[in-house]
Design an enzyme around this catalytic site. Structure first.
Site, PDB file in Angstrom:
ATOM      1  N   TYR A 158      75.118 -42.044  25.110  1.00  0.00           N
ATOM      2  CA  TYR A 158      76.231 -42.697  24.401  1.00  0.00           C
ATOM      3  C   TYR A 158      77.533 -42.421  25.142  1.00  0.00           C
ATOM      4  O   TYR A 158      78.498 -41.945  24.583  1.00  0.00           O
ATOM      5  CB  TYR A 158      76.285 -42.174  22.951  1.00  0.00           C
ATOM      6  CG  TYR A 158      77.005 -43.104  21.990  1.00  0.00           C
ATOM      7  CD1 TYR A 158      76.415 -44.301  21.584  1.00  0.00           C
ATOM      8  CD2 TYR A 158      78.273 -42.783  21.497  1.00  0.00           C
ATOM      9  CE1 TYR A 158      77.068 -45.150  20.708  1.00  0.00           C
ATOM     10  CE2 TYR A 158      78.929 -43.619  20.615  1.00  0.00           C
ATOM     11  CZ  TYR A 158      78.318 -44.807  20.221  1.00  0.00           C
ATOM     12  OH  TYR A 158      78.970 -45.646  19.345  1.00  0.00           O
ATOM     13  N   HIS A 212      71.320 -49.642  35.930  1.00  0.00           N
ATOM     14  CA  HIS A 212      71.458 -49.473  37.386  1.00  0.00           C
ATOM     15  C   HIS A 212      70.039 -49.190  37.895  1.00  0.00           C
ATOM     16  O   HIS A 212      69.301 -48.431  37.287  1.00  0.00           O
ATOM     17  CB  HIS A 212      72.404 -48.298  37.665  1.00  0.00           C
ATOM     18  CG  HIS A 212      72.661 -48.014  39.129  1.00  0.00           C
ATOM     19  ND1 HIS A 212      72.752 -48.999  40.088  1.00  0.00           N
ATOM     20  CD2 HIS A 212      72.874 -46.841  39.779  1.00  0.00           C
ATOM     21  CE1 HIS A 212      73.003 -48.439  41.271  1.00  0.00           C
ATOM     22  NE2 HIS A 212      73.076 -47.140  41.106  1.00  0.00           N
TER      23      HIS A 212
END
Ligand code: NAD
Ligand code: MG
Length: 345
Positions: free
Chosen positions: A15, A98
């Site tokens: 988060y 990614h």
């Protein structure tokens, strides 16, 4: 009636910059989002304050049809082995922001999973802010493994949910996203730009000019030029700067970025493509980040930072206007805590 593929139950592990923005946007888009965080970790309070159900990473992963891995890249391989693979449902979708760990073989996803990538081309705070004003940052997406035949649909659904598809969603591959993302941040955006600014400022200060004047010329005004690039390319810059600036740029720019610079850029790219950079960064992280921390400290201690801090204190607009990299105060603190903890891990 919703089907799993049209509106999958999503677990977001992590988060931080991206995790918070994705979670808030997906919830506002109507998705069922659970956050997976280590109990007592630095961002747990923030996720709870934002109204999310926070579970341990294992519990969150087990209950999801789509698992977004939004922890720092360097912890993902161990997280996958220890937590994700033993708990993720058969046939679920595993999503990254990614491609680093999959592309460089640090994670070999289980064969029954769909594996996709959705990477917004912007920091988390911008991903959230653009969504809130009804736009979105451009994103790229890719499919690595398509077990269900619906992997691309999962990626596009997620991309739409975070607001990325509102603008542009370009299909890429894990290889292309990983290599171009690393190249951009190393050669141009983060590495190239900071070294250009520091060297320019040093050149003026060493020649006896005031550090404050050098700061305006070499750092502050860079934003004004980049804004023109962003709005209308290099064409727009030429429309707005003086003829003298244009002539100077056209004749002197090549003194700075010459064939040697381009050869160095190719070296950067080669080290990304052949895995040299990835191996070096993984080894550095595993050895405790001593070099990384020392080099980062040198950047923080560069005298241009003290000059800039003093000058920016008088720039009233910086404290009131939202900045592209700014986060709400509590989130900035949480992120800073997360980064510190991660660096100490
Ligand atoms: P971050 O450092 O901002 O946040 C990391 C989060 O993961 C924090 O909540 C932290 O508490 C948590 N965390 C750390 N270790 C953990 C562990 N072992 N188990 C569970 N949670 C853990 O990360 P970020 O910058 O948002 O990066 C997340 C991913 O997004 C990376 O793959 C990154 O390459 C990618 N990405 C980042 C950006 C960006 O602008 N920051 C842009 C595009 C893609
Ligand atoms: Mg990157």
């Amino acid at each position: 009636m919703t089907t799993p593929s049209s509106r999958p139950r999503i677990a977001i592990v992590g988060y931080g910059s991206q995790g918070r923005a994705h979670a808030l946007n997906l919830r506002d888009s109507g998705f069922d989002v659970t956050i997976g965080l280590r109990p007592g970790g630095p961002t747990e309070i923030k996720a709870k304050a934002d109204g999310f159900t926070v579970k341990t990473p294992a519990e969150a992963v087990a209950g999801a049809e789509l698992v977004a891995v939004l922890t720092p890249d360097m912890v993902q391989a161990q997280l996958y082995t220890d937590v994700i693979e033993p708990n993720i449902a058969q046939g679920a979708c595993l999503l990254f922001a990614h491609g680093f760990n999959v592309h460089y073989g640090q994670i070999t996803p289980r064969a029954d999973l769909d594996v996709v990538l959705v990477a917004p081309k912007g920091p988390g705070a911008l991903v959230r802010r653009e969504y809130e004003i009804g736009r979105g940052v451009p994103s790229v997406y890719a499919v690595y493994q398509d077990k269900s035949g619906k992997a691309e649909q999962f990626a596009l659904t997620y991309c739409g949910g975070i607001g990325g598809a509102r603008q542009n969603a370009i299909k890429t591959t894990f290889k292309e996203e990983t290599e171009t993302d690393l190249f951009g941040e190393q050669a141009v955006l983060c590495g190239g730009a900071t070294k250009l600014v520091q060297a320019g400022w040093e050149t003026l200060v060493e020649a006896g000019y005031q550090p404050e004047v050098a700061y305006y010329e070499c750092l502050h005004e860079l934003k004004l030029i980049v804004d023109l690039f962003y709005e209308g390319g290099i064409t727009r810059m030429h429309e707005f700067i003086s003829e003298t600036a244009q002539y100077g740029a056209l004749t002197r720019g090549p003194y700075i970025v010459d064939e040697h610079t381009k050869a160095q850029m190719k070296k950067v790219l080669t080290e990304i493509q052949d895995g040299t950079f990835a191996r070096q960064w993984i080894a550095e992280y595993k050895a405790g980040n001593a070099n990384y921390k020392a080099m980062k400290q040198a950047d923080l201690d560069h005298p241009i930072e003290a000059t800039g801090k003093k000058l920016r204190a008088a720039m009233a607009w910086l404290s009131t206007a939202p900045q592209p990299s700014a986060q709400p105060a509590s989130s900035t603190a949480a992120n800073a805590a997360a980064k510190t903890e991660q660096a100490a891990a």
